[in-house]
Design an enzyme around this catalytic site. Structure first.
Site, PDB file in Angstrom:
ATOM      1  CD  GLU A 221     -35.631  -5.131   0.749  1.00 38.92           C
ATOM      2  OE1 GLU A 221     -35.205  -5.766  -0.220  1.00 38.92           O
ATOM      3  OE2 GLU A 221     -35.691  -3.885   0.787  1.00 38.92           O
ATOM      4  NE  ARG A 225     -32.834  -7.111  -1.271  1.00 40.77           N
ATOM      5  CZ  ARG A 225     -31.982  -6.128  -1.086  1.00 40.77           C
ATOM      6  NH1 ARG A 225     -30.695  -6.363  -1.075  1.00 40.77           N
ATOM      7  NH2 ARG A 225     -32.401  -4.885  -0.879  1.00 40.77           N
ATOM      8  CG  ASP A 367     -40.398   1.291  -5.469  1.00 44.87           C
ATOM      9  OD1 ASP A 367     -41.145   0.745  -4.646  1.00 44.87           O
ATOM     10  OD2 ASP A 367     -39.152   1.226  -5.390  1.00 44.87           O
ATOM     11  CD  GLU A 542     -33.828   1.226  -8.568  1.00 46.14           C
ATOM     12  OE1 GLU A 542     -32.784   1.917  -8.494  1.00 46.14           O
ATOM     13  OE2 GLU A 542     -34.122   0.335  -7.728  1.00 46.14           O
TER      14      GLU A 542
HETATM   15  C1  DMJ Z   1     -34.022  -3.742  -5.055  1.00 43.67           C
HETATM   16  O1  DMJ Z   1     -34.052  -4.556  -3.945  1.00 43.67           O
HETATM   17  C2  DMJ Z   1     -35.295  -3.831  -5.847  1.00 43.67           C
HETATM   18  O2  DMJ Z   1     -35.087  -3.341  -7.125  1.00 43.67           O
HETATM   19  C3  DMJ Z   1     -36.432  -3.082  -5.195  1.00 43.67           C
HETATM   20  O3  DMJ Z   1     -37.581  -3.060  -5.983  1.00 43.67           O
HETATM   21  C4  DMJ Z   1     -36.013  -1.665  -4.918  1.00 43.67           C
HETATM   22  N1  DMJ Z   1     -34.802  -1.583  -4.193  1.00 43.67           N
HETATM   23  C5  DMJ Z   1     -33.663  -2.354  -4.634  1.00 43.67           C
HETATM   24  C6  DMJ Z   1     -32.771  -1.694  -5.643  1.00 43.67           C
HETATM   25  O4  DMJ Z   1     -32.706  -0.356  -5.631  1.00 43.67           O
END
Ligand code: DMJ
Length: 679
Positions: A221, A225, A367, A542
């Site tokens: 994260e 981010r 994912d 998404e």
């Molecule tokens: C975001 O932090 C990113 O897109 C991550 O890949 C998945 N989770 C969140 C949004 O849903």
């Protein structure tokens, strides 16, 4: 604060690489002409964007596409004439707005039982005089929504990592704060040309942000981010200094890049595991990697394999190869497991690099492993075919093991295999899976439009089939929004599928192209199940991410239209009066149950993707950039002489299983008596 150009930068002698390697200069706050803050010029990677932006921002532009306003904390205390005082003007303006909204029906009770929020956009005309949809106007509504969220955050939780719009407060995640919301929002503010907001954010970064905190943080994260947000801020601010222009850094300094590098040098400790697979957490103060407290110490596969774009771009910017090597090694260790059909279980151990369990899914923890396969290939302009190969294998695996169709209406879905690929399919989709259709389309065309890509000699029937799959999946993701009472999708949607679940390509009905939200008896709804515990909506991006990719690639306006409907649902049902927008605990009732939290990705991703969906195509052209998984744009670049793919795949059979190679027979050494006794 200073940033020195590293010594081991790539060679500048090859003019073909010059454009990409200019970023090294950008690291020192210089552009290709050797001066900071000047226009990026014709050599810029996003020349088309720059040209357009220059036109818009040179002061002569009349299009009301961007608005900017001073933030409230900077209000002057100097006394002004009554009619010029902000409060008086604000009061009169507010009164006028309320009158206009009243006559536009903004306070009428919604037909579905809810009450429209004062943030509704009823007064907006939405079409041009000639009857065409006003996409620029719609884009402006997205900017307005961003500003409402940001203004509320500034007022109630400035500098805090979390923002609670309902209780109007905030909280730090670490003792001194991480800038979680501020850093994640930087590039959105640049794209929206919100200069005053950006100045405030920069001032906070400069004065208040420190990574020197004895604190465990999540490796993934924080990378996607914070590191991603700083790197894209560096990229946009150096390549497009006219976007939300703020006073430049002093010569030789680069605020964003210095903060990024400082953070990366702490995060890199996560990779110091026996296998090279990063630990789930890292202490950014002591620079120690820490295994997960749960899951037997295993890291999430998606988390371990979604750090590559960020560290590789930083390696390119700084010339420090170690960043590159560390993240590349992760890909090799994962691939050395020899998984079946390219599909990876969702946990793996840093201790030995082996997978934990057999759970395969493209939702949480799985994912973005897949997303970064194709994006790593695109990031280095196709010079690393190994990642395209991994992507192609994985997509074939998805088709073979995870794609199926719903019972009555034949929606295409991606299921899960919680007990391994031979065990039954679980027909459920996390909202997270809806990144996939956009990525499939991006992989098929490389970011070109479909019309352009189809003309290429390399275009194949497989690409055509991939585009069809992308279209079907986008349709399903859109349907998960239409199914819900608020028009906002649940966190998880289950589907009714025949038993056994039909394989990809099996004959199935065609789902309806028009889905009416208010037709509660519609046949197609029978295929969808949302459990109460899954009915929350936390402002995830998404689906709009895929709509954006599908619009840019296919140019089918329905994707823009679907996005506009979704955006309206967010405005209508997630607004908190005077406090921006919040998450929902239950998105399947009207009025919805609100949850007191605004996610940073609402500003970083969801609103950015809406903005891009309604923007002209040359704002971040898809064939020139890669967006990280948090929607932070990085340039594509050539690897130059310093970087190369440092690994090869082990031989494997057609299912992906490693082929054990026999030790090459060592020829008998003739007895050499002369060497006897030597060491
Ligand atoms: C975001 O932090 C990113 O897109 C991550 O890949 C998945 N989770 C969140 C949004 O849903």
């Amino acid at each position: 604060m200073s940033f020195t150009v590293p010594r081991n930068v790539p060679s500048f002698t090859n003019s073909g690489r010059r454009g990409a390697e200019d970023h090294i200069w950008a690291a020192a706050g210089m552009n290709s002409r050797g001066s900071r803050g000047g226009p990026a010029g014709g050599g810029g990677i996003l020349h088309g964007v720059q040209g357009r932006m220059e036109g818009l921002f040179d002061g002569k532009a009349t299009l009301p596409m961007y608005k900017d306003k001073p933030y409230t904390y900077a209000a002057s205390r100097r006394m002004r004439p009554l009619w010029r005082r902000k409060r008086v003007v604000g009061f009169l303006g507010g009164l006028l707005l309320l009158v206009v909204m009243y006559f536009n029906g903004a306070f009428q009770v919604d037909k579905r039982g809810g009450k429209q929020s004062v943030w509704s956009i009823k007064g907006f005309t939405d079409s041009l005089p000639d009857g065409r949809v006003d996409w620029n106007g719609r884009r402006q509504q997205v900017v307005a929504a961003f500003e409402r969220s940001w203004d509320a955050y500034e007022r109630h939780a400035w500098g805090k990592d979390q923002f609670f719009p309902i209780s109007k407060g905030g909280k730090q995640m670490t003792p001194k704060g991480m800038g979680w919301i501020i850093i994640d929002s930087l590039d959105t503010m640049m794209l929206m040309n919100l200069t005053s907001q950006l100045s405030h954010a920069r001032e906070w970064l400069d004065k208040s942000l420190t990574w020197d905190q004895d604190q465990d943080v999540n490796t993934f994260e924080t990378t996607i981010r914070m590191l991603g947000g700083l790197l894209s801020a560096h990229y946009l601010s150096t390549e497009f200094p006219d976007l939300a222009p703020v006073p430049p850094d002093a010569p030789g300094e680069d605020l964003y890049l210095e903060k990024a590098k400082d953070l990366a040098d702490r995060l890199i400790a996560a990779f110091e595991s026996p296998s090279g697979i990063p630990y789930a957490s890292v202490n950014i103060g002591t620079r120690e990697g820490l295994p997960s407290h749960s899951d037997g110490g295993a890291s999430s596969t998606a988390e371990a394999a979604t750090l590559q774009l960020e560290f590789k771009y930083l390696a390119k910017l700084t010339g420090e190869k170690d960043y590159w090597d560390k993240v590349e090694k992760v890909m090799q260790v994962i691939d050395d497991n020899g998984v079946q059909d390219g599909l990876v279980p969702i946990y793996l151990y840093p201790a030995d690099g082996k997978f934990r369990g057999r759970n395969v899914r493209l939702g949480s923890r799985g994912d973005s492993y897949y997303e970064y396969l194709i994006k790593q290939y695109l990031q280095t302009n196709g010079a690393e075919p190994i990642y395209k190969e991994l992507w192609t294998e994985a997509l074939a695996g998805v088709r073979k093991h995870l794609v199926t169709y719903t019972e009555t209406s034949g929606f295409t879905i991606i299921g899960e295999r919680p007990d391994g690929l031979e065990a039954p399919l679980s027909p459920k989709m996390d909202h997270l899976v809806c990144f996939l259709p956009g990525s499939i389309a991006l992989a098929a065309t490389g970011g070109l439009t479909l019309a352009e890509a189809r003309k290429l000699p390399t275009w194949t029937a497989r690409d055509e089939a991939d585009m069809r799959l992308a279209e079907e999946l986008t349709h399903t993701c859109w349907a998960t929004y239409k199914y819900m009472a608020t028009g906002l999708a649940a966190e998880i949607t289950h589907f009714n599928v025949p038993s056994p679940s039909p394989p990809e390509g099996a004959e199935h009905p065609t789902p309806p192209s028009v889905l009416k939200a208010d037709d509660h008896e519609a046949e197609w709804r029978k295929d969808f199940v949302v459990k109460r515990g899954d009915s929350h909506n936390i402002q995830r991006p998404e689906t709009v991410e895929s709509l954006f990719h599908m619009w840019r690639i296919t140019k089918d306006v329905k994707y823009r239209q679907w996005g506009w409907e979704m955006f309206n649902s967010f405005l209508q049902y997630t607004a908190v009066e005077g406090s921006g927008y919040t998450s929902l605990s239950n998105a399947n009732t009207v009025p919805p149950e609100l949850r007191d939290n605004m996610e940073s990705f609402w500003l970083a991703e969801t609103l950015k993707y809406f903005y891009l969906l309604f923007s002209p195509d040359d704002v971040l052209p898809l064939d020139k950039i890669v967006l990280n998984t948090e929607a932070h744009p990085f340039p594509r670049f050539d690897m130059g002489s310093l970087f190369s793919t440092g690994w090869q795949r082990k031989p494997r059979d057609s299912t992906g299983k490693l082929v054990v190679q026999k030790e090459a027979a060592v020829p008998e050494t003739p007895k050499d008596t002369k060497n006897e006794g030597r060491m």
